[in-house]
Design an enzyme around this catalytic site. Structure first.
Site, short mmCIF file in Angstrom:
data_model
loop_
_atom_site.label_atom_id
_atom_site.label_comp_id
_atom_site.label_asym_id
_atom_site.label_seq_id
_atom_site.Cartn_x
_atom_site.Cartn_y
_atom_site.Cartn_z
N HIS A 65 -5.12 -9.62 8.63
CA HIS A 65 -3.87 -8.86 8.47
C HIS A 65 -2.67 -9.70 8.91
O HIS A 65 -2.57 -10.08 10.08
CB HIS A 65 -3.99 -7.59 9.32
CG HIS A 65 -2.80 -6.68 9.27
ND1 HIS A 65 -2.87 -5.39 8.80
CD2 HIS A 65 -1.51 -6.85 9.66
CE1 HIS A 65 -1.69 -4.81 8.91
NE2 HIS A 65 -0.84 -5.69 9.42
N ASP A 107 -3.47 -8.37 3.39
CA ASP A 107 -4.81 -8.61 3.93
C ASP A 107 -5.45 -9.70 3.09
O ASP A 107 -5.52 -9.58 1.86
CB ASP A 107 -5.67 -7.35 3.85
CG ASP A 107 -5.19 -6.24 4.77
OD1 ASP A 107 -4.43 -6.53 5.72
OD2 ASP A 107 -5.58 -5.08 4.54
N ARG A 158 0.86 -1.20 0.00
CA ARG A 158 0.00 0.00 0.00
C ARG A 158 0.88 1.24 0.00
O ARG A 158 1.67 1.44 0.92
CB ARG A 158 -0.89 0.00 1.25
CG ARG A 158 -1.82 1.20 1.39
CD ARG A 158 -2.56 1.12 2.73
NE ARG A 158 -3.26 -0.16 2.89
CZ ARG A 158 -3.75 -0.59 4.06
NH1 ARG A 158 -3.57 0.12 5.16
NH2 ARG A 158 -4.37 -1.76 4.11
N HIS A 196 1.77 -2.03 5.64
CA HIS A 196 1.58 -2.40 4.24
C HIS A 196 2.56 -1.67 3.33
O HIS A 196 2.94 -2.20 2.28
CB HIS A 196 0.15 -2.06 3.79
CG HIS A 196 -0.89 -3.05 4.23
ND1 HIS A 196 -1.19 -4.19 3.52
CD2 HIS A 196 -1.71 -3.05 5.31
CE1 HIS A 196 -2.16 -4.85 4.13
NE2 HIS A 196 -2.49 -4.19 5.23
N GLU A 248 -6.89 -7.60 13.76
CA GLU A 248 -7.51 -7.80 12.44
C GLU A 248 -7.26 -9.23 11.98
O GLU A 248 -6.12 -9.58 11.66
CB GLU A 248 -6.92 -6.81 11.42
CG GLU A 248 -7.20 -5.35 11.75
CD GLU A 248 -6.54 -4.37 10.78
OE1 GLU A 248 -6.82 -3.17 10.90
OE2 GLU A 248 -5.74 -4.82 9.92
#
Length: 268
Positions: A243, A158, A106, A151, A240
């Site tokens: 994740h 994810d 990301r 990320h 999460e």
């Protein structure tokens, strides 16, 4: 007449000089787009069988729009992380399952987009699905949004599990009626994954991997995913269930900002 020609010639020379100066000016030149280091690869080049549903290239996000920096629907990761997913996928295929990735590398510009959105308390168009019980003013304090993301270092992904054969997932229709991300599976937005108890990017404590309220098949699915990825070197983020970060990270202290797209890989 000669004087006019001289004046016009002078103006032309001056204009050309100005244009040349502008072309050479650092502020006027288009900066070349950044590229990924050679240690990054497209996941599909390592394992084309892993399902990719790159959410941030669509409007089905907690912001209700495509995220900055996501040019193409392609999962990019550091090579060790991609190879580890390949190992996990081989084991899962033998058991009738497949991995499905929602997000991989990301860029920092995407994280900056998250931050701008989180500070705009008037924009709550997707609240009903992604954070129905969380006050938007608490997104930073509660840890759902941060100014940096693992990320961006390239080894975090994810993902979820899909039972094979994989059924198609219908596209999100902007403006459609939203359902809380923790609603029963047959009520929330359809996803061809196994039931994990919440949808992806659900801002709620029910998303915590080991939340005691998650029991039965939902808990078993989370533990199956966690166990499979742990065996190939991934570490789960407890808050999460989706994740995971591959350890050791190649770039533990570097946050990259090249865009998500095949062009960023430069052929490697």
């Amino acid at each position: 007449m000669t004087g006019m020609r001289t004046a016009l010639r002078t103006l032309a020379v001056t204009a050309a000089a100005l244009l040349a100066a502008t072309a050479l000016s650092p502020t006027a030149q288009a900066r070349p787009e950044s590229r990924a280091p050679e240690e990054f690869v497209a996941l599909r080049s390592v394992d084309p069988t892993i399902i990719q549903e790159m959410r941030y290239t669509t409007a089905h996000t907690f912001m209700g729009e495509r995220v900055d920096g996501y040019r193409q629907s392609v999962c990019i990761l550091t090579r060790p992380a991609a190879r580890a997913l390949h190992l996990a996928q081989k084991r899962l295929l033998r058991q009738g399952y497949s991995l499905k990735v929602y997000d991989c590398y990301r860029p920092q510009r995407a994280v900056d987009h998250f931050v701008r959105w989180a500070k705009d308390l008037d924009d709550q168009s997707m609240k009903r699905e992604f954070y129905p019980l969380v006050d938007k003013s608490r997104l930073f304090e509660d840890g759902y949004i941060a100014e940096k993301s693992g990320h961006s270092r390239g080894s975090t992904v994810d993902l979820t599990l899909v039972r094979l054969p994989a059924l198609p997932t219908r596209p999100y229709r902007p403006g459609e009626r939203l359902t809380p991300c923790f609603a029963p599976k047959d009520e929330r937005f359809p996803d061809n994954s196994v039931d994990m108890g919440t949808g992806y990017d659900c801002f709620d404590t029910l998303s915590h991997t080991d939340d005691p309220r998650i029991q039965g098949a939902q808990r078993a699915n989370r533990q199956f995913l966690k166990r499979t990825l742990t065996e190939v070197g991934f570490v789960n983020l407890p808050e999460e269930w989706w994740h995971f970060t591959h350890k050791p990270e190649l770039f533990p202290d570097t946050y990259f900002d090249f865009p998500v797209g095949r062009g960023a890989l430069g052929g490697h």
